[in-house]
Scaffold this motif. Structure first.
Motif, mmCIF file in Angstrom:
data_model
loop_
_atom_site.group_PDB
_atom_site.id
_atom_site.type_symbol
_atom_site.label_atom_id
_atom_site.label_comp_id
_atom_site.label_asym_id
_atom_site.label_seq_id
_atom_site.Cartn_x
_atom_site.Cartn_y
_atom_site.Cartn_z
ATOM 1 N N GLY A 186 0.883 2.464 2.350
ATOM 2 C CA GLY A 186 0.795 2.333 0.903
ATOM 3 C C GLY A 186 1.245 3.598 0.196
ATOM 4 O O GLY A 186 2.004 3.539 -0.791
ATOM 5 N N LEU A 187 0.812 4.747 0.686
ATOM 6 C CA LEU A 187 1.184 6.019 0.068
ATOM 7 C C LEU A 187 2.683 6.273 0.136
ATOM 8 O O LEU A 187 3.261 6.880 -0.770
ATOM 9 C CB LEU A 187 0.422 7.165 0.738
ATOM 10 C CG LEU A 187 -1.069 7.248 0.425
ATOM 11 C CD1 LEU A 187 -1.750 8.286 1.318
ATOM 12 C CD2 LEU A 187 -1.292 7.581 -1.050
ATOM 13 N N GLU A 188 3.324 5.802 1.196
ATOM 14 C CA GLU A 188 4.772 6.003 1.337
ATOM 15 C C GLU A 188 5.551 5.323 0.213
ATOM 16 O O GLU A 188 6.682 5.732 -0.095
ATOM 17 C CB GLU A 188 5.238 5.459 2.692
ATOM 18 C CG GLU A 188 4.845 6.342 3.878
ATOM 19 C CD GLU A 188 5.276 5.723 5.196
ATOM 20 O OE1 GLU A 188 5.922 4.642 5.174
ATOM 21 O OE2 GLU A 188 4.959 6.308 6.251
ATOM 22 N N LEU A 189 4.958 4.319 -0.425
ATOM 23 C CA LEU A 189 5.632 3.605 -1.509
ATOM 24 C C LEU A 189 5.432 4.286 -2.857
ATOM 25 O O LEU A 189 5.930 3.807 -3.877
ATOM 26 C CB LEU A 189 5.129 2.161 -1.567
ATOM 27 C CG LEU A 189 5.352 1.339 -0.288
ATOM 28 C CD1 LEU A 189 4.808 -0.069 -0.457
ATOM 29 C CD2 LEU A 189 6.831 1.298 0.083
ATOM 30 N N ALA A 190 4.704 5.411 -2.860
ATOM 31 C CA ALA A 190 4.497 6.238 -4.067
ATOM 32 C C ALA A 190 3.935 5.453 -5.248
ATOM 33 O O ALA A 190 4.474 5.497 -6.360
ATOM 34 C CB ALA A 190 5.807 6.930 -4.461
ATOM 35 N N PRO A 191 2.822 4.710 -5.041
ATOM 36 C CA PRO A 191 2.208 4.020 -6.179
ATOM 37 C C PRO A 191 1.494 5.025 -7.083
ATOM 38 O O PRO A 191 1.223 6.164 -6.688
ATOM 39 C CB PRO A 191 1.211 3.076 -5.511
ATOM 40 C CG PRO A 191 0.803 3.816 -4.264
ATOM 41 C CD PRO A 191 2.056 4.528 -3.797
ATOM 42 N N ASP A 192 1.167 4.585 -8.281
ATOM 43 C CA ASP A 192 0.399 5.415 -9.213
ATOM 44 C C ASP A 192 -1.091 5.230 -9.013
ATOM 45 O O ASP A 192 -1.887 6.063 -9.452
ATOM 46 C CB ASP A 192 0.738 5.039 -10.658
ATOM 47 C CG ASP A 192 2.231 5.092 -10.925
ATOM 48 O OD1 ASP A 192 2.753 6.207 -11.068
ATOM 49 O OD2 ASP A 192 2.859 4.023 -10.973
ATOM 50 N N HIS A 193 -1.466 4.135 -8.344
ATOM 51 C CA HIS A 193 -2.872 3.736 -8.280
ATOM 52 C C HIS A 193 -3.087 2.928 -7.008
ATOM 53 O O HIS A 193 -2.213 2.168 -6.583
ATOM 54 C CB HIS A 193 -3.193 2.881 -9.518
ATOM 55 C CG HIS A 193 -4.623 2.520 -9.711
ATOM 56 N ND1 HIS A 193 -5.247 1.528 -8.990
ATOM 57 C CD2 HIS A 193 -5.554 3.003 -10.568
ATOM 58 C CE1 HIS A 193 -6.507 1.421 -9.397
ATOM 59 N NE2 HIS A 193 -6.721 2.301 -10.361
ATOM 60 N N LEU A 194 -4.239 3.102 -6.398
ATOM 61 C CA LEU A 194 -4.615 2.314 -5.228
ATOM 62 C C LEU A 194 -6.053 1.853 -5.383
ATOM 63 O O LEU A 194 -6.924 2.633 -5.776
ATOM 64 C CB LEU A 194 -4.495 3.141 -3.941
ATOM 65 C CG LEU A 194 -3.123 3.199 -3.277
ATOM 66 C CD1 LEU A 194 -3.020 4.397 -2.352
ATOM 67 C CD2 LEU A 194 -2.877 1.912 -2.472
ATOM 68 N N SER A 195 -6.296 0.578 -5.073
ATOM 69 C CA SER A 195 -7.654 0.057 -5.022
ATOM 70 C C SER A 195 -7.949 -0.354 -3.588
ATOM 71 O O SER A 195 -7.133 -1.042 -2.958
ATOM 72 C CB SER A 195 -7.815 -1.153 -5.944
ATOM 73 O OG SER A 195 -7.637 -0.789 -7.290
ATOM 74 N N THR A 196 -9.091 0.074 -3.070
ATOM 75 C CA THR A 196 -9.478 -0.250 -1.694
ATOM 76 C C THR A 196 -10.761 -1.070 -1.747
ATOM 77 O O THR A 196 -11.788 -0.601 -2.212
ATOM 78 C CB THR A 196 -9.702 1.017 -0.856
ATOM 79 O OG1 THR A 196 -10.788 1.779 -1.399
ATOM 80 C CG2 THR A 196 -8.439 1.886 -0.839
ATOM 81 N N TYR A 197 -10.679 -2.290 -1.273
ATOM 82 C CA TYR A 197 -11.809 -3.215 -1.352
ATOM 83 C C TYR A 197 -12.322 -3.581 0.032
ATOM 84 O O TYR A 197 -11.539 -3.946 0.918
ATOM 85 C CB TYR A 197 -11.395 -4.499 -2.080
ATOM 86 C CG TYR A 197 -10.950 -4.286 -3.499
ATOM 87 C CD1 TYR A 197 -11.851 -3.876 -4.472
ATOM 88 C CD2 TYR A 197 -9.622 -4.490 -3.878
ATOM 89 C CE1 TYR A 197 -11.449 -3.681 -5.791
ATOM 90 C CE2 TYR A 197 -9.209 -4.304 -5.194
ATOM 91 C CZ TYR A 197 -10.131 -3.895 -6.139
ATOM 92 O OH TYR A 197 -9.730 -3.692 -7.443
ATOM 93 N N GLY A 198 -13.624 -3.488 0.215
ATOM 94 C CA GLY A 198 -14.230 -3.988 1.433
ATOM 95 C C GLY A 198 -14.276 -5.512 1.387
ATOM 96 O O GLY A 198 -14.667 -6.099 0.372
ATOM 97 N N LEU A 199 -13.860 -6.153 2.465
ATOM 98 C CA LEU A 199 -13.834 -7.613 2.511
ATOM 99 C C LEU A 199 -15.252 -8.167 2.347
ATOM 100 O O LEU A 199 -16.185 -7.707 2.989
ATOM 101 C CB LEU A 199 -13.248 -8.089 3.837
ATOM 102 C CG LEU A 199 -13.133 -9.600 4.019
ATOM 103 C CD1 LEU A 199 -12.124 -10.192 3.048
ATOM 104 C CD2 LEU A 199 -12.739 -9.941 5.459
ATOM 105 N N THR A 200 -15.399 -9.156 1.459
ATOM 106 C CA THR A 200 -16.686 -9.818 1.281
ATOM 107 C C THR A 200 -16.556 -11.288 1.659
ATOM 108 O O THR A 200 -15.489 -11.891 1.518
ATOM 109 C CB THR A 200 -17.179 -9.709 -0.181
ATOM 110 O OG1 THR A 200 -16.187 -10.264 -1.055
ATOM 111 C CG2 THR A 200 -17.438 -8.259 -0.565
#
Length: 384
Positions: A186-200
């Motif tokens: 994900g970081l390699e794509l140079a996004p401005d924002h990342l959300s990390t969600y635990g699966l529910t």
């Protein structure tokens, strides 16, 4: 916006709006949102109903932030997107410096759709990447390939300023190394924002049913915690700030719309299953698509639930949602917003959690410690 509503503070009168598009190519097994698959013949009728519901505003309401979610808004074709966005722009015009986010699946974004989005003021796209491992995408029933994400990001950035990626950890069978690799991809794509969600495992979903039948093995709490901690470490090392339990952004690139929710401020909501919070009243539209169409097109309200919160109930709710923010609850702002002193509502519980190392209190504000973020739901429940 009338002069009367213009003078109301943002926690009473909305400067934000959410619009829901329920249509998807496939209903993923973990998804508990109001979505439908195989109902594309109803899209144009739904857009007509949305326009009718938006017209209940009676006059255009300027907003600072708007979020178009689903479902998959970009499942609509370019013509349908143009029709939808034209209606939104009419009833929810933007104030200067607006943020307009659209959710998208990586495999649904062609250049024609991106052009339509950009032409109607969209300046932020949230991509549901979820994982870069084909085996994990299969478990999640995602219908895109890992390579679709990079191609979508490249196309988006030609016209639209900001890109956010959603990633999911805690997927059955997922290893810590796979999660680490997903974060780095994900970081390699140079996004401005990342959300990390635990699966529910939401009750009633296919994934929940598979768990009930012992067809899959959930990860242990220890494994999920290790993944969450790895995400914090890796993303902060890459220059992202964690500003909410699941949200990380480069400087100046926070999702302003979601910050409205976490501040417990007011927002409009339109579409099937949409929630809204206006002048202290919480309302929820019906989640049934056919019911929504029938009600709205016959001139009835689509509201399914409505609740006017009392002052103390609203204050406690504000305390709970603001604690999700890394900055926590600022006492002076809390008093202004709720007319309650924070310590009068939760002083003893706050002190107890400070002693446990789960909250930090500098007398100006109260926030979760890093250990507190690991068990945020339990801490918040302990304050209410």
């Amino acid at each position: 916006m009338s002069v009367a509503t213009e003078l109301l503070p943002s926690w009473l009168w909305p400067r934000a709006a959410y619009v829901h598009v329920p249509f998807c190519a496939h209903h993923c097994g973990y998804c508990d949102f109001a979505v439908v698959a195989g109902q594309d013949h109803l899209i144009d009728l739904y857009l007509e109903a949305l326009d009718v519901e938006l017209a209940t505003l009676q006059e255009p309401q300027p907003v600072q932030t708007l979020f178009l979610g689903g479902g998959t808004p970009t499942h609509l074709d370019a013509r349908q997107l143009h029709r939808l966005l034209t209606s939104i722009n009419r009833w929810l015009p933007f104030e200067t410096g607006h943020e307009f986010t659209v959710e998208a699946n990586p495999g649904t974004l062609g250049e024609d759709k991106i052009q339509v989005l950009a032409d109607h003021g969209v300046n932020r796209v949230s991509l549901g990447a979820q994982s870069f491992h084909p085996n994990l995408l299969r478990v999640l029933e995602r219908d895109h390939d890992p390579g679709d994400v990079a191609r979508a990001v490249e196309r988006i950035k030609t016209r639209i300023q900001q890109v956010s990626l959603d990633l999911i950890f805690g997927v059955p069978g997922q290893t810590l190394n796979e999660w680490d690799a997903d974060l780095r991809s994900g970081l390699e794509l140079a996004p401005d924002h990342l959300s990390t969600y635990g699966l529910t495992y939401e009750k009633g979903t296919r994934l929940w049913k598979q768990r009930q039948r012992h067809e899959l093995q959930p990860l242990s709490e220890e494994a999920e915690l290790a993944m969450y901690a790895r995400g914090i470490d890796l993303l902060e090392a890459a220059g992202f700030e964690q500003y909410e339990i699941s949200s990380f952004a480069r400087r100046g690139k926070r999702c302003r719309h979601n910050q409205v929710y976490w501040a417990n401020e007011a927002y409009f909501g339109f579409g099937v299953g949409a929630a809204r919070y206006v002048q202290g009243r919480r309302e929820l539209n019906t989640r049934d698509l056919q019911g929504y169409l029938r009600k709205v097109l016959s001139g009835e309200s689509a509201t399914f639930q409505s609740e006017q919160l009392g002052p103390e109930e609203r204050a406690r709710e504000t305390m709970a949602v603001q604690l999700r923010r890394v900055e926590g609850i600022r006492r002076s702002a809390f008093r202004l917003q709720t007319d309650f002193e924070l310590d009068a509502l939760g002083g003893e519980a706050i002190a107890r959690h400070v002693d446990m190392g789960l909250l930090a209190d500098d007398e100006v504000s109260v926030c979760l410690t890093r250990q507190g973020r690991y068990v945020a739901d339990a801490v918040i429940e302990g304050l209410l």
